[in-house]
Design a protein around this motif. Structure first.
Motif, PDB file in Angstrom:
ATOM      1  N   ALA A 170      -1.519  -9.082  -0.168  1.00  0.00           N
ATOM      2  CA  ALA A 170      -0.921  -8.207  -1.178  1.00  0.00           C
ATOM      3  C   ALA A 170      -2.022  -7.695  -2.104  1.00  0.00           C
ATOM      4  O   ALA A 170      -2.089  -6.505  -2.421  1.00  0.00           O
ATOM      5  CB  ALA A 170       0.152  -8.955  -1.970  1.00  0.00           C
ATOM      6  N   GLY A 171      -2.906  -8.600  -2.512  1.00  0.00           N
ATOM      7  CA  GLY A 171      -4.031  -8.202  -3.359  1.00  0.00           C
ATOM      8  C   GLY A 171      -4.934  -7.210  -2.656  1.00  0.00           C
ATOM      9  O   GLY A 171      -5.339  -6.193  -3.217  1.00  0.00           O
ATOM     10  N   LEU A 172      -5.207  -7.492  -1.391  1.00  0.00           N
ATOM     11  CA  LEU A 172      -6.068  -6.590  -0.617  1.00  0.00           C
ATOM     12  C   LEU A 172      -5.393  -5.224  -0.440  1.00  0.00           C
ATOM     13  O   LEU A 172      -6.051  -4.185  -0.449  1.00  0.00           O
ATOM     14  CB  LEU A 172      -6.353  -7.223   0.752  1.00  0.00           C
ATOM     15  CG  LEU A 172      -7.609  -6.769   1.484  1.00  0.00           C
ATOM     16  CD1 LEU A 172      -8.845  -6.989   0.640  1.00  0.00           C
ATOM     17  CD2 LEU A 172      -7.741  -7.498   2.815  1.00  0.00           C
ATOM     18  N   GLY A 173      -4.068  -5.249  -0.304  1.00  0.00           N
ATOM     19  CA  GLY A 173      -3.319  -3.989  -0.186  1.00  0.00           C
ATOM     20  C   GLY A 173      -3.434  -3.166  -1.451  1.00  0.00           C
ATOM     21  O   GLY A 173      -3.684  -1.956  -1.399  1.00  0.00           O
ATOM     22  N   VAL A 174      -3.294  -3.809  -2.587  1.00  0.00           N
ATOM     23  CA  VAL A 174      -3.414  -3.086  -3.867  1.00  0.00           C
ATOM     24  C   VAL A 174      -4.821  -2.498  -3.988  1.00  0.00           C
ATOM     25  O   VAL A 174      -5.002  -1.340  -4.363  1.00  0.00           O
ATOM     26  CB  VAL A 174      -3.118  -4.015  -5.061  1.00  0.00           C
ATOM     27  CG1 VAL A 174      -3.322  -3.270  -6.365  1.00  0.00           C
ATOM     28  CG2 VAL A 174      -1.696  -4.544  -4.991  1.00  0.00           C
ATOM     29  N   LEU A 175      -5.823  -3.301  -3.615  1.00  0.00           N
ATOM     30  CA  LEU A 175      -7.206  -2.822  -3.719  1.00  0.00           C
ATOM     31  C   LEU A 175      -7.427  -1.618  -2.802  1.00  0.00           C
ATOM     32  O   LEU A 175      -8.035  -0.624  -3.190  1.00  0.00           O
ATOM     33  CB  LEU A 175      -8.183  -3.946  -3.359  1.00  0.00           C
ATOM     34  CG  LEU A 175      -9.661  -3.535  -3.350  1.00  0.00           C
ATOM     35  CD1 LEU A 175     -10.112  -3.111  -4.743  1.00  0.00           C
ATOM     36  CD2 LEU A 175     -10.541  -4.656  -2.835  1.00  0.00           C
ATOM     37  N   THR A 176      -6.922  -1.728  -1.568  1.00  0.00           N
ATOM     38  CA  THR A 176      -7.184  -0.677  -0.586  1.00  0.00           C
ATOM     39  C   THR A 176      -6.670   0.676  -1.060  1.00  0.00           C
ATOM     40  O   THR A 176      -7.322   1.693  -0.862  1.00  0.00           O
ATOM     41  CB  THR A 176      -6.526  -1.047   0.759  1.00  0.00           C
ATOM     42  OG1 THR A 176      -6.992  -2.335   1.140  1.00  0.00           O
ATOM     43  CG2 THR A 176      -6.894  -0.051   1.834  1.00  0.00           C
ATOM     44  N   VAL A 177      -5.506   0.696  -1.698  1.00  0.00           N
ATOM     45  CA  VAL A 177      -4.944   1.985  -2.105  1.00  0.00           C
ATOM     46  C   VAL A 177      -5.168   2.266  -3.594  1.00  0.00           C
ATOM     47  O   VAL A 177      -4.592   3.192  -4.131  1.00  0.00           O
ATOM     48  CB  VAL A 177      -3.437   2.076  -1.808  1.00  0.00           C
ATOM     49  CG1 VAL A 177      -3.181   1.938  -0.348  1.00  0.00           C
ATOM     50  CG2 VAL A 177      -2.663   1.073  -2.604  1.00  0.00           C
ATOM     51  N   GLY A 184       0.812  -1.213   0.000  1.00  0.00           N
ATOM     52  CA  GLY A 184       0.000   0.000   0.000  1.00  0.00           C
ATOM     53  C   GLY A 184       0.846   1.264   0.000  1.00  0.00           C
ATOM     54  O   GLY A 184       0.627   2.178  -0.784  1.00  0.00           O
ATOM     55  N   PHE A 185       1.855   1.285   0.878  1.00  0.00           N
ATOM     56  CA  PHE A 185       2.703   2.462   0.966  1.00  0.00           C
ATOM     57  C   PHE A 185       3.460   2.701  -0.326  1.00  0.00           C
ATOM     58  O   PHE A 185       3.504   3.808  -0.849  1.00  0.00           O
ATOM     59  CB  PHE A 185       3.712   2.320   2.096  1.00  0.00           C
ATOM     60  CG  PHE A 185       3.345   3.139   3.293  1.00  0.00           C
ATOM     61  CD1 PHE A 185       3.017   4.473   3.158  1.00  0.00           C
ATOM     62  CD2 PHE A 185       3.336   2.568   4.545  1.00  0.00           C
ATOM     63  CE1 PHE A 185       2.667   5.224   4.250  1.00  0.00           C
ATOM     64  CE2 PHE A 185       2.978   3.315   5.656  1.00  0.00           C
ATOM     65  CZ  PHE A 185       2.641   4.642   5.512  1.00  0.00           C
TER      66      PHE A 185
END
Lengths: 327, 347
Positions: free
Chosen positions: B249-256, B174-175
């Motif tokens: 990792a997928g959820l991180g990409v989605l979140t941001v 995300g960062f």
């Protein structure tokens, strides 16, 4: 050994039988209520440098980003190397180079790592050492981006834009915020690109930059083209050989009226900049002697008098009534 | 250059960016160890601690102190006043107060019934009093003990691994994404023929590069220093962890995928992770939540990951037995990633 020269400059030589490098017709872009670009047409011929000159907010960047495929135009057509974004986006990207305003490379990457990363995106192009050489960063190859000066960062950005030996290079205000020394180094790079036959589209709000680098100029304001031609031709539209600027000191105010001044032989146009009066004239010596006589006759005192050859700034001010660098 | 070269360079840059960020290294590798050590110290005793009780003053209190003090499982704490006892009970410093009944009747017990310690104390007190009286227990109390013999740290450790996989996946990706976007580096890449798929894939790959190291350090510490059991096979553990890492990792990409700034991205990531920190059984079992909520909690990706990790580590379960959990993880990961790629903001 012409090839070696081309490689060092980092651009591909122009194809002689091809049409213009860039062709733009009726380009319009609106952001909500604001029309950023309001119907722009132009062509950039291969092997030339077109300068887009204008104040901040004139629509230069929006225009360039539509050419780079970053922004979708609301109306109009863009052709890059005879290709369109709709059909040939990938092919266009392989063949153009762009340096964007404001985009930053990661602080903690080394210069060569940035170049290697971007190089990997292209089918073919320069090797990293050539690119470093082109933009004069060979001795900075292992430095972190964070440690580079503003001018070095900008040169790195241009180096990245030249990695694929592009047929067209887009440079969006490449010297904004740089000191004169750093600015001159950037100009030298652009001049090398031009010398090797590269096509350059440059936006700037520095007249001297446009005068020095551009073969053709387009002056934009409020999303429209307000003048175009070679720098000399644009300046010639003022129909003036000189610009005479004088002031009468604080007390005198507007002791001389517009009518008084227009009555002088050879005065084309008058404008006021603060306390001083700026005359666009055909023959400076005639106007100045007439001006002295007039001041003498009225019993006024001349505080300051300067003349210079007309510049793009004078053209811009006479067209828009405001200075290029007004924020 | 080839697609492979592009992917390799993108991944390499991600790895460098991570390794050159000392804070990131701390959060991924050191923080979970610190947490494990601190919690391990707090819950190190293998045997349950004795219940701490107080005896209220009154007729017969001396006999009560004697009867309770004779029990191994009880420790009688002296107090000056009855008020002080009540404060101590409220704060959990003692587990029960025993008040002698006037006239020699059955003593009255004060316990906090919401705490397991209170319940334990009640059982021990009843037992101690029955023993002192010499009579059998009028009503033997049997409590089923599901976690019998397992320490808190054993329960906790797989949860910590799960939480770390979630945190490093979400923060790490995300960062980096938000930073790339905020610096307008994304647009800079868009002008080139970079394949967007390679860009996303490089984040996943860089995640896997560190996963091995991260798991080796954290799990190794758990096994050798804290003595947490690893009853399952290494393959099962690695499979579950890898799937978990990719899911987050997928959820991180989605979140941001839409966040414009780092600040916005941080807020969103906390918003997504907070419920799972609490509900997904990291620090305590989610069985404590009301029954109606449990089916939903079990659908959360961290719950699935923690359950699978516990089953594999503590019970030695096979991967095949974790079908439901692995399916939940895979669906979360795949859907997040696909949606993220569609709605991703490149500007």
């Amino acid at each position: 050994m012409g090839q070696a020269v081309d490689n060092l400059s980092g651009v591909a030589p122009p194809l002689l039988d091809a049409g213009p490098a860039v062709r733009v017709r009726g380009l319009v872009k609106r952001f909500g209520e604001v029309t950023a670009v309001a119907g722009v047409d132009f062509e950039v011929h291969r092997g030339t440098c077109l300068g887009l000159l204008g104040p901040n907010g004139a629509g230069k960047t929006t225009t360039v980003e539509m050419l780079e495929g970053l922004t979708e135009p609301d109306e109009g057509e863009v052709e890059i190397l005879g290709l369109t974004w709709r059909r040939d986006a990938r092919e266009i990207r392989e063949r153009i180079g762009a340096q964007l305003q404001e985009s930053k490379f990661p602080d903690k990457l080394r210069v060569r790592e940035v170049l290697r990363l971007f190089r990997s995106f292209f089918r073919d192009g320069a090797d990293i050492d050539e690119a470093l050489e082109t933009v004069g960063l060979a001795e900075k190859r292992d430095a972190y981006v964070k440690t580079l000066s503003g001018g070095q960062k900008q040169r790195l950005s241009i180096g990245v834009a030249l990695l694929n030996n592009p047929e067209i290079v887009f440079l969006d205000e490449p010297t904004t915020g740089l000191d004169p020394q750093a600015r001159r180094r950037v100009w030298e790079i652009v001049e090398r690109v031009k010398a090797a036959g590269g096509t350059v589209l440059l936006t700037t709000h520095y007249m001297e930059e446009a005068e020095r680098l551009a073969d053709d100029l387009i002056i934009m304001d409020h999303g429209r083209v307000i003048a175009r031609g070679t720098p000399a031709a644009i300046i010639a539209t003022l129909n003036a050989e000189s610009v005479v600027q004088f002031s009468l000191g604080a007390g005198a105010g507007r002791a001389l009226t517009e009518e008084d001044l227009l009555a002088l032989d050879g005065v084309n146009a008058i404008r006021r900049e603060g306390a001083s009066v700026v005359l666009t004239v055909r023959h400076a010596h005639e106007v100045i002697s007439g001006l002295f006589a007039l001041i003498e006759a009225r019993g006024l005192a001349l505080e300051d008098l300067r003349t210079h050859r007309p510049t793009l700034e004078d053209v811009f001010v006479s067209l828009t009534g405001k200075s290029l660098r007004d924020e | 250059m080839s697609r492979l070269a592009e992917l390799r360079e993108l991944t390499r840059v991600r790895v460098y960016a991570f390794l050159r960020e000392p804070e990131a290294v701390f959060w991924v590798f050191v923080f979970p160890l610190v947490l494990a050590v601190v919690l391990g110290l707090a819950f190190r005793s293998a045997r349950p601690a004795p219940s701490l009780v107080a005896v209220a003053p009154g007729e017969g209190s001396a006999a009560l102190v004697e009867a309770l003090g004779a029990s191994d499982g009880l420790e009688v704490e002296p107090f000056q006043t009855e008020d002080a006892m009540r404060v101590a009970l409220r704060r959990g410093a003692i587990d029960a107060i025993v008040e002698p009944a006037p006239g020699g009747g059955e003593p009255i017990l004060h316990i906090d019934t919401t705490r397991t310690e209170g319940e334990t104390a009640r059982l021990r007190i009843v037992e101690a009093l029955a023993a002192a009286r010499g009579a059998p227990l009028p009503e033997p109390v049997v409590r089923e003990q599901t976690e019998k013999g397992s320490r808190y740290i054993d329960f906790l450790f797989p949860g910590l691994i799960g939480m770390n996989l979630m945190g490093t996946g979400m923060w790490g990706i995300g960062f980096a994404l938000a930073d790339t976007r905020q610096k307008k580096l994304l647009r800079r890449m868009l002008v080139t023929p970079m394949r967007r798929g390679s860009f996303f894939l490089s984040f996943m790959l860089s995640r896997l590069v560190f996963l091995t190291l991260e798991l080796a350090i954290v799990a190794g510490f758990g096994a050798w220093v804290l003595g947490v059991p690893f009853r399952g096979t290494l393959v099962a553990f690695a499979l579950v962890s890898t799937l978990g890492a990719l899911t987050f990792a997928g959820l991180g990409v989605l979140t941001v995928s839409r966040a414009r700034t780092i600040e916005g991205a941080s807020g969103l990531m906390n918003f997504v992770m907070m419920p799972m920190w609490l509900a997904s059984g990291v620090f305590f079992s989610y069985e404590r939540f009301p029954d109606v909520t449990i089916p939903f909690i079990k659908l959360l990706p961290l719950t699935a990951l923690n359950d699978a990790l516990r089953n594999v580590m503590l019970d030695g379960a096979s991967v095949v037995g974790q079908g439901r959990e692995l399916l939940i993880l895979a669906v979360w990961g795949a859907v997040s990633f696909l949606v993220a790629v569609r709605i991703f903001r490149w500007e």
